[in-house]
Design a protein around this motif. Structure first.
Motif, PDB file in Angstrom:
ATOM      1  N   GLY A  76       0.828  -1.206   0.000  1.00 48.81           N
ATOM      2  CA  GLY A  76       0.000   0.000   0.000  1.00 48.81           C
ATOM      3  C   GLY A  76       0.859   1.252   0.000  1.00 48.81           C
ATOM      4  O   GLY A  76       0.582   2.204  -0.735  1.00 48.81           O
ATOM      5  N   ILE A  77       1.920   1.251   0.809  1.00 45.07           N
ATOM      6  CA  ILE A  77       2.787   2.438   0.904  1.00 45.07           C
ATOM      7  C   ILE A  77       3.603   2.605  -0.383  1.00 45.07           C
ATOM      8  O   ILE A  77       3.746   3.714  -0.891  1.00 45.07           O
ATOM      9  CB  ILE A  77       3.698   2.344   2.150  1.00 45.07           C
ATOM     10  CG1 ILE A  77       2.817   2.457   3.401  1.00 45.07           C
ATOM     11  CG2 ILE A  77       4.748   3.445   2.147  1.00 45.07           C
ATOM     12  CD1 ILE A  77       3.541   2.248   4.697  1.00 45.07           C
ATOM     13  N   ILE A  78       4.069   1.485  -0.943  1.00 47.38           N
ATOM     14  CA  ILE A  78       4.811   1.575  -2.216  1.00 47.38           C
ATOM     15  C   ILE A  78       3.901   2.175  -3.283  1.00 47.38           C
ATOM     16  O   ILE A  78       4.288   3.092  -4.010  1.00 47.38           O
ATOM     17  CB  ILE A  78       5.319   0.178  -2.675  1.00 47.38           C
ATOM     18  CG1 ILE A  78       6.421  -0.315  -1.738  1.00 47.38           C
ATOM     19  CG2 ILE A  78       5.840   0.235  -4.116  1.00 47.38           C
ATOM     20  CD1 ILE A  78       6.905  -1.719  -2.012  1.00 47.38           C
ATOM     21  N   GLU A  84       2.194   9.242  -5.730  1.00 46.25           N
ATOM     22  CA  GLU A  84       2.664  10.611  -5.474  1.00 46.25           C
ATOM     23  C   GLU A  84       3.613  11.072  -6.561  1.00 46.25           C
ATOM     24  O   GLU A  84       3.628  12.230  -6.952  1.00 46.25           O
ATOM     25  CB  GLU A  84       3.392  10.671  -4.114  1.00 46.25           C
ATOM     26  CG  GLU A  84       2.441  10.765  -2.938  1.00 46.25           C
ATOM     27  CD  GLU A  84       3.146  10.503  -1.611  1.00 46.25           C
ATOM     28  OE1 GLU A  84       4.388  10.568  -1.563  1.00 46.25           O
ATOM     29  OE2 GLU A  84       2.425  10.211  -0.630  1.00 46.25           O
ATOM     30  N   ARG A  85       4.423  10.127  -7.071  1.00 46.00           N
ATOM     31  CA  ARG A  85       5.375  10.479  -8.131  1.00 46.00           C
ATOM     32  C   ARG A  85       4.755  10.291  -9.512  1.00 46.00           C
ATOM     33  O   ARG A  85       5.458  10.329 -10.524  1.00 46.00           O
ATOM     34  CB  ARG A  85       6.633   9.634  -7.991  1.00 46.00           C
ATOM     35  CG  ARG A  85       7.455  10.051  -6.798  1.00 46.00           C
ATOM     36  CD  ARG A  85       8.507   9.025  -6.424  1.00 46.00           C
ATOM     37  NE  ARG A  85       9.262   9.423  -5.253  1.00 46.00           N
ATOM     38  CZ  ARG A  85       8.821   9.353  -4.001  1.00 46.00           C
ATOM     39  NH1 ARG A  85       7.606   8.883  -3.760  1.00 46.00           N
ATOM     40  NH2 ARG A  85       9.554   9.742  -2.986  1.00 46.00           N
ATOM     41  N   LYS A  86       3.438  10.007  -9.511  1.00 46.44           N
ATOM     42  CA  LYS A  86       2.676   9.832 -10.750  1.00 46.44           C
ATOM     43  C   LYS A  86       3.277   8.744 -11.653  1.00 46.44           C
ATOM     44  O   LYS A  86       3.281   8.847 -12.871  1.00 46.44           O
ATOM     45  CB  LYS A  86       2.580  11.161 -11.509  1.00 46.44           C
ATOM     46  CG  LYS A  86       1.835  12.237 -10.735  1.00 46.44           C
ATOM     47  CD  LYS A  86       1.283  13.295 -11.668  1.00 46.44           C
ATOM     48  CE  LYS A  86       0.234  14.194 -11.069  1.00 46.44           C
ATOM     49  NZ  LYS A  86       0.483  14.773  -9.776  1.00 46.44           N
TER      50      LYS A  86
END
Lengths: 93, 322
Positions: A76-78, A84-86
């Motif tokens: 999930g975090i990855i 976030e970095r699209k």
């Protein structure tokens, strides 16, 4: 819980005691007994047991609690980082 | 008013078994709405739950022999805890379901009984403000509901205690294996082909077994041995089972590996296991997001460097031999 403990000094949980009315909702919703009520106010009795589920903050009627709540799994975090970095639309679970 | 059976039959158990293995787990979605368990009247308690098969089964089984209203929310086949995290087991849906089921006309009291693990999605004071019903967070486990009802609807510390037994962890593993099958298949095929191309089929097979063993150690053994593995970090716990697997693998295959290949195995395999055990943080109810982030910021680069270094050593050993 059953002797399971996670890392110390990492959680983002914060309690603004002057705002607290001592209603006890946080004690009721916390699955890890992080809060106790002492002298009519909530106290962070075991902050490191917090798993940042956000139940206390959401259920606090006077918004005295803040915590950066969210998914705690690696995938999930990855996928969040990738989003976030699209780099990906990041679907998981 | 639809009535629910509080007895689980063979088909329910079979369905649970299949769902644990990820087989058609979305085929069991319970239609959301208000249900009668037993013969409830206007004074009977209202228990709120999610429409995930196993959640619903646990609740109705716990309520056997009782007269209770069960309000099932639309969580799209997801359990209470995960649905609360996503917000589908949430204030909006609860208020919507209370209104659409006309609960206020069915019962005379104004109290909803919710699972404690639903609290991350529900703001109790908002629910009261919007539909007039108060929220009582009852128990963590559905099995404690009868005790809660018998205790005058008061939660005891025991009902608020999370459990995460060996069996609780065991039943989570099949679906974890199934979810990882695709990536496991792809990576193990690459490992097999690359190593077979470099050193012949026996080397390819050995590398394949080493990799799959390391991944399964991380997915299966890490979670099962969780409380007994050293440290608090899941990545560290995974690395330890990976290290054990590496020793077993080297011993089982006769230990005739070159020093370079042995070093590579000790670098790569524990990293693979560490990654998979770290991922089990998503299945637990005591790991925090900040903690997992911290582990990942430190752990992922270490795992990456170990795997790359190990791979370079393997390539190097090929040239030295060749």
């Amino acid at each position: 819980m059953d002797g399971f403990r996670y890392l110390n000094n990492v959680v983002t949980l914060a309690l603004d005691q002057p705002t607290c009315t001592g209603c006890g909702r946080c004690v009721e919703v916390c699955p890890h007994q992080v809060f106790i009520i002492a002298r009519g106010k909530a106290v962070l009795a075991d902050r490191d047991a917090c798993m940042e589920c956000g139940a206390c903050a959401l259920n606090c009627p006077v918004k005295a609690i803040t915590v950066d709540a969210g998914v705690g799994c690696a995938i999930g975090i990855i996928s969040e980082w990738l989003r976030e970095r699209k780099l990906s639309k990041g679907r998981y679970c | 008013m639809p009535c629910i059976s509080s007895k689980l039959v063979y088909a329910d158990h079979l369905g649970t078994c299949k769902a644990r293995w990820g087989i058609g787990r979305m085929n069991y979605i319970v239609p959301p709405g208000l249900y009668a368990c037993g013969a409830p009247d206007s004074g009977s308690p209202v228990v709120v739950t999610a429409n995930y098969k196993m959640t619903y089964d646990a609740v109705r089984q716990a309520l056997a022999g009782r007269n209770v209203w069960v309000l099932v929310l639309e969580t799209f086949g997801i359990n209470v805890w995960c649905a609360a995290g996503k917000g589908t087991f949430g204030t909006e849906e609860l208020v919507r379901r209370v209104t659409s089921s006309e609960l206020a006309k069915v019962v005379t009291h104004r109290r909803l009984v919710l699972p404690i693990l639903g609290a991350p999605g529900v703001a109790a004071h908002e629910v009261t403000r919007r539909c007039g019903f108060t929220v009582s967070y009852a128990t963590i486990h559905a099995v404690d509901l009868p005790k809660y009802l018998d205790n005058g609807m008061v939660t005891t510390p025991a009902m608020r205690a999370l459990r995460f037994s060996w069996y609780d962890r065991l039943v989570l593993i099949p679906v974890e294996v199934v979810l990882e099958l695709k990536s496991l298949a792809v990576i193990s095929a690459v490992v097999l082909l690359a190593c077979a191309a470099a050193g012949g089929l026996p080397v390819g097979m050995a590398a394949f077994v080493a990799y799959v063993g390391a991944a399964l150690s991380g997915i299966v053994l890490g979670p099962l041995l969780l409380p007994w593995l050293p440290g608090k970090s899941f990545a560290l716990k995974g690395a330890v089972v990976g290290l054990l697997w590496t020793c077993c693998f080297l011993l089982l295959t006769g230990g005739h590996w070159t020093p370079l290949a042995t070093t590579a195995a000790f670098l790569i395999l524990p990293s693979v296991s560490a990654y998979h055990t770290l991922n089990f943080t998503g299945c637990t109810t005591f790991t925090s997001r900040s903690g997992v982030r911290k582990e990942m910021r430190f752990g992922l680069p270490v795992m990456g460097i170990s795997i790359v270094t190990g791979t370079l050593l393997l390539v190097l050993s090929r040239f030295i031999q060749g």
